[in-house]
Scaffold this active site. Structure first.
Site, PDB file in Angstrom:
ATOM      1  N   HIS A 182       0.874  -1.135  -0.104  1.00 49.41           N
ATOM      2  CA  HIS A 182      -0.091   0.035  -0.048  1.00 49.41           C
ATOM      3  C   HIS A 182       0.758   1.266   0.013  1.00 49.41           C
ATOM      4  O   HIS A 182       1.998   1.358   0.675  1.00 49.41           O
ATOM      5  CB  HIS A 182      -0.951   0.036   1.200  1.00 49.41           C
ATOM      6  CG  HIS A 182      -2.061  -1.161   1.002  1.00 49.41           C
ATOM      7  ND1 HIS A 182      -2.485  -1.781   2.371  1.00 49.41           N
ATOM      8  CD2 HIS A 182      -2.844  -1.540   0.027  1.00 49.41           C
ATOM      9  CE1 HIS A 182      -3.259  -2.744   1.827  1.00 49.41           C
ATOM     10  NE2 HIS A 182      -3.479  -2.548   0.469  1.00 49.41           N
ATOM     11  N   ALA A 183       0.727   2.024  -1.037  1.00 51.27           N
ATOM     12  CA  ALA A 183       1.658   3.164  -1.301  1.00 51.27           C
ATOM     13  C   ALA A 183       1.933   4.113  -0.214  1.00 51.27           C
ATOM     14  O   ALA A 183       2.963   4.575   0.258  1.00 51.27           O
ATOM     15  CB  ALA A 183       1.028   3.850  -2.575  1.00 51.27           C
ATOM     16  N   ARG A 184       0.971   4.560   0.636  1.00 54.38           N
ATOM     17  CA  ARG A 184       0.916   5.551   1.706  1.00 54.38           C
ATOM     18  C   ARG A 184       1.554   5.015   2.900  1.00 54.38           C
ATOM     19  O   ARG A 184       1.930   5.759   3.846  1.00 54.38           O
ATOM     20  CB  ARG A 184      -0.312   6.216   1.947  1.00 54.38           C
ATOM     21  CG  ARG A 184      -1.434   5.205   2.705  1.00 54.38           C
ATOM     22  CD  ARG A 184      -2.694   5.787   2.451  1.00 54.38           C
ATOM     23  NE  ARG A 184      -3.742   4.774   2.999  1.00 54.38           N
ATOM     24  CZ  ARG A 184      -5.048   5.071   3.027  1.00 54.38           C
ATOM     25  NH1 ARG A 184      -5.552   6.246   2.533  1.00 54.38           N
ATOM     26  NH2 ARG A 184      -5.875   4.321   3.371  1.00 54.38           N
ATOM     27  N   GLU A 185       1.979   3.654   2.898  1.00 51.20           N
ATOM     28  CA  GLU A 185       2.407   3.134   4.410  1.00 51.20           C
ATOM     29  C   GLU A 185       3.865   3.316   4.400  1.00 51.20           C
ATOM     30  O   GLU A 185       4.606   1.934   4.187  1.00 51.20           O
ATOM     31  CB  GLU A 185       1.775   1.792   4.411  1.00 51.20           C
ATOM     32  CG  GLU A 185       0.260   1.844   4.653  1.00 51.20           C
ATOM     33  CD  GLU A 185      -0.210   0.246   4.576  1.00 51.20           C
ATOM     34  OE1 GLU A 185       0.399  -0.795   4.647  1.00 51.20           O
ATOM     35  OE2 GLU A 185      -1.364   0.331   4.568  1.00 51.20           O
ATOM     36  N   ARG A 240      -3.240   4.956  -2.014  1.00 51.67           N
ATOM     37  CA  ARG A 240      -3.045   3.742  -1.190  1.00 51.67           C
ATOM     38  C   ARG A 240      -2.993   2.677  -2.256  1.00 51.67           C
ATOM     39  O   ARG A 240      -1.819   1.620  -2.241  1.00 51.67           O
ATOM     40  CB  ARG A 240      -4.288   3.291  -0.503  1.00 51.67           C
ATOM     41  CG  ARG A 240      -4.551   1.956  -0.152  1.00 51.67           C
ATOM     42  CD  ARG A 240      -5.973   1.626   0.699  1.00 51.67           C
ATOM     43  NE  ARG A 240      -6.401   0.239   0.605  1.00 51.67           N
ATOM     44  CZ  ARG A 240      -6.028  -0.608   1.653  1.00 51.67           C
ATOM     45  NH1 ARG A 240      -5.348   0.012   2.611  1.00 51.67           N
ATOM     46  NH2 ARG A 240      -6.574  -1.566   1.674  1.00 51.67           N
ATOM     47  N   ASN A 257      -3.718  -5.759  -2.229  1.00 49.14           N
ATOM     48  CA  ASN A 257      -3.883  -6.829  -1.052  1.00 49.14           C
ATOM     49  C   ASN A 257      -5.614  -7.175  -0.964  1.00 49.14           C
ATOM     50  O   ASN A 257      -5.957  -7.679  -0.137  1.00 49.14           O
ATOM     51  CB  ASN A 257      -3.718  -6.197   0.088  1.00 49.14           C
ATOM     52  CG  ASN A 257      -3.350  -7.051   1.108  1.00 49.14           C
ATOM     53  OD1 ASN A 257      -2.443  -8.204   0.828  1.00 49.14           O
ATOM     54  ND2 ASN A 257      -3.526  -7.103   2.394  1.00 49.14           N
ATOM     55  N   HIS A 310       2.909  -3.829   6.638  1.00 49.61           N
ATOM     56  CA  HIS A 310       1.895  -2.697   6.532  1.00 49.61           C
ATOM     57  C   HIS A 310       1.923  -1.740   7.742  1.00 49.61           C
ATOM     58  O   HIS A 310       2.832  -2.130   8.637  1.00 49.61           O
ATOM     59  CB  HIS A 310       0.601  -3.222   6.354  1.00 49.61           C
ATOM     60  CG  HIS A 310       0.169  -4.112   5.430  1.00 49.61           C
ATOM     61  ND1 HIS A 310      -0.793  -3.946   4.385  1.00 49.61           N
ATOM     62  CD2 HIS A 310       0.737  -5.444   5.024  1.00 49.61           C
ATOM     63  CE1 HIS A 310      -0.620  -5.089   3.363  1.00 49.61           C
ATOM     64  NE2 HIS A 310      -0.076  -5.902   4.009  1.00 49.61           N
ATOM     65  N   SER A 311       1.318  -0.846   7.577  1.00 50.15           N
ATOM     66  CA  SER A 311       0.989   0.268   8.740  1.00 50.15           C
ATOM     67  C   SER A 311      -0.434   0.924   8.445  1.00 50.15           C
ATOM     68  O   SER A 311      -0.938   0.557   7.455  1.00 50.15           O
ATOM     69  CB  SER A 311       1.876   1.345   8.593  1.00 50.15           C
ATOM     70  OG  SER A 311       1.992   2.041   7.695  1.00 50.15           O
ATOM     71  N   TYR A 312      -1.264   1.086   9.471  1.00 54.32           N
ATOM     72  CA  TYR A 312      -0.804   1.320  10.756  1.00 54.32           C
ATOM     73  C   TYR A 312      -1.926   0.663  11.649  1.00 54.32           C
ATOM     74  O   TYR A 312      -2.913   0.310  11.125  1.00 54.32           O
ATOM     75  CB  TYR A 312      -0.640   2.852  11.496  1.00 54.32           C
ATOM     76  CG  TYR A 312      -1.855   3.443  11.274  1.00 54.32           C
ATOM     77  CD1 TYR A 312      -2.593   3.935  12.307  1.00 54.32           C
ATOM     78  CD2 TYR A 312      -2.336   4.372   9.888  1.00 54.32           C
ATOM     79  CE1 TYR A 312      -3.773   4.385  12.121  1.00 54.32           C
ATOM     80  CE2 TYR A 312      -3.401   4.998   9.986  1.00 54.32           C
ATOM     81  CZ  TYR A 312      -4.359   5.132  11.171  1.00 54.32           C
ATOM     82  OH  TYR A 312      -5.217   5.822  11.032  1.00 54.32           O
ATOM     83  N   TYR A 362     -11.321  -7.052  10.515  1.00 56.08           N
ATOM     84  CA  TYR A 362     -12.805  -7.374   9.688  1.00 56.08           C
ATOM     85  C   TYR A 362     -12.215  -8.188   8.476  1.00 56.08           C
ATOM     86  O   TYR A 362     -11.169  -8.520   8.467  1.00 56.08           O
ATOM     87  CB  TYR A 362     -13.185  -5.869   9.114  1.00 56.08           C
ATOM     88  CG  TYR A 362     -12.115  -4.790   8.685  1.00 56.08           C
ATOM     89  CD1 TYR A 362     -11.106  -5.361   7.530  1.00 56.08           C
ATOM     90  CD2 TYR A 362     -11.927  -3.881   9.312  1.00 56.08           C
ATOM     91  CE1 TYR A 362     -10.276  -4.493   7.126  1.00 56.08           C
ATOM     92  CE2 TYR A 362     -10.750  -2.851   8.891  1.00 56.08           C
ATOM     93  CZ  TYR A 362     -10.156  -3.134   7.970  1.00 56.08           C
ATOM     94  OH  TYR A 362      -9.084  -2.358   7.465  1.00 56.08           O
ATOM     95  N   GLU A 384       1.210  -4.988  11.201  1.00 57.41           N
ATOM     96  CA  GLU A 384       0.794  -3.849  10.818  1.00 57.41           C
ATOM     97  C   GLU A 384       1.827  -2.897  11.856  1.00 57.41           C
ATOM     98  O   GLU A 384       1.459  -3.087  13.352  1.00 57.41           O
ATOM     99  CB  GLU A 384      -0.783  -3.446  11.394  1.00 57.41           C
ATOM    100  CG  GLU A 384      -1.662  -4.007  10.279  1.00 57.41           C
ATOM    101  CD  GLU A 384      -2.099  -3.281   9.279  1.00 57.41           C
ATOM    102  OE1 GLU A 384      -1.433  -2.010   9.253  1.00 57.41           O
ATOM    103  OE2 GLU A 384      -2.737  -3.863   8.310  1.00 57.41           O
TER     104      GLU A 384
END
Length: 432
Positions: A182-185, A240, A257, A310-312, A362, A384
């Site tokens: 995911h790009a923003r992580e 993302r 993902n 990943h984050s967060y 989830y 995460e």
């Protein structure tokens, strides 16, 4: 005339401050907890109809009563969004008021060469810097590090993985780590760099690292989504997905993902191209996910441990995320995640939740960890990293060291357990 103007401003300064007309509106992160279904519906509307970006949860369909929502609100939407919240008696807390300054600080770098700066690994780096680092790492460690070209992205950027190998022992097993799906992580690719540096620096010095590398080769993919990651540096820090173009839609990108063949595009994913959790046209429709899947298929008999970073939110997750069913070796996975979380708490005084993905957060079908597990890699995890929302995706560079050390101790804990359960060790393992 100038004297009269100054007098007017001074006389009305209190009013200007109270109304906020003299204060520049900036991009902000709001924390909101809806308490009624009406408030839930309003938040779903705000997050889809206005120029905002959901941080937590990732999609409006996960918003529910008494569950915290983290919402990025650009300056040009701030007044409208806050008026709506106030009109419907929805309280909010401003988590970050200086997002623009944080982003600028994250992009500041004193060096692109890991050998010329002691703080190289405590900074975020552009895609170009990471490509340079990959080549430099191989050049500096020619007997240990090999570069593998897995394929290319939608925009034809190379997908480079590093193979760390300390020996050529026959029938040697392996582990896989991917970052930046995911790009923003941004702290995710930072960890992959941190892990490689730590492994190369402490081999033959740290007993745990030595034991892991003596018994396992390690494949590390620092940026699985290079197009999206590059886009977060040049255009939109909150992006993302990848950057593929969908037929029949003006919206761009697929959630990589949600693009693997594990209960693909069922509840917890979307078939709408504009959604942040868009599953794509079909499983492995994206060149990035297909390249990773092809490599894992070719090496499924040697790779025993799969890790996706990943984050967060500070969680250690394992299959399944695509169903509420338990994995066949749920007990083993739970014990490993629990011990890793305990070690993080013991050494770094930080709390990580752990459990199967679907029950801990989830349903999220189409995930790489579930797919790898179903492929036969029975020790499969998603981490995460920091934090829990104070900074979220904008974790300051000063926090990289602690975040990566926490993840590193979790990786070591689990890798040592996998070796213990699956192999006849070459030397006695040391407890982390």
């Amino acid at each position: 005339m100038k004297t009269l103007l100054i007098f007017f401003v001074l006389m009305n300064l209190d009013k200007l401050l109270k109304t906020g007309h003299c204060i520049e509106t900036r991009d902000q992160i709001l924390s909101i907890t809806p308490t009624t279904q009406q408030q839930v519906d309003l938040l779903k509307n705000v997050s889809t109809q206005y120029e905002t970006a959901l941080w937590q949860p990732v999609s409006h369909q996960y918003i529910k009563e008494e569950t915290q929502v983290h919402l990025f609100v650009p300056a040009n939407s701030s007044a409208t969004v806050k008026d709506l919240l106030q009109t419907h008696n929805i309280t909010h807390e401003v988590l970050l008021v200086n997002t623009n300054e944080l982003i600028e600080m994250q992009m500041r770098n004193d060096s692109t060469d890991p050998r010329s700066s002691s703080t190289f690994y405590e900074r975020y780096h552009s895609l170009e810097d990471i490509y340079y680092w990959i080549n430099r790492t191989m050049q500096d460690n020619p007997s240990t590090v090999k570069i593998i070209l897995l394929g290319s992205s939608y925009e034809k950027r190379p997908l480079y993985a590093l193979k760390l190998s300390s020996n050529n022992r026959p029938n040697k097993k392996a582990m896989w780590i991917d970052c930046g799906i995911h790009a923003r992580e941004w702290v995710s690719p930072a960890f992959c760099l941190w892990f490689v540096k730590n492994s190369l620096s402490f081999y033959r010095q740290n007993q745990d690292i030595t034991h892991i590398l003596d018994n396992m080769d390690v494949y590390v993919l620092p940026v699985m989504n290079p197009d999206g990651y590059h886009y977060t540096w040049t255009t939109n820090r909150m992006w993302r997905k990848n950057r593929s173009i969908s037929k029949g839609s003006t919206c761009v990108g697929v959630d990589l993902n949600r693009n693997f063949d594990a209960n693909w595009c069922t509840e917890g994913a979307s078939n709408q191209a504009c959604s942040e959790i868009y599953c794509g046209a079909f499983p492995e429709s994206e060149p990035e996910s297909q390249a990773v899947a092809d490599f894992l298929r070719r090496h499924k008999d040697t790779i025993q441990l799969y890790l996706s970073i990943h984050s967060y939110s500070q969680m250690l997750l394992f299959p399944y995320s695509c169903t509420l069913d338990e994995a066949e070796n749920h007990k083993d996975l739970l014990e490993m995640a629990q011990e890793a979380a305990q070690n993080i708490r013991r050494y770094y005084r930080n709390i990580y939740r752990y459990g199967s993905g679907a029950k801990t957060i989830y349903l999220a079908p189409g995930g790489s960890d579930d797919w790898a597990y179903n492929l036969g890699i029975k020790y499969s995890f998603t981490f995460e990293l920091q934090d829990r929302g104070r900074y979220g995706f904008l974790l300051p560079p000063s926090h990289i060291s602690k975040a990566c050390n926490e993840a590193l101790i979790a990786v070591k804990t689990i890798a040592l357990k996998v070796i213990q359960k699956t192999q006849a060790p070459t030397s006695p393992p040391q407890t982390v």
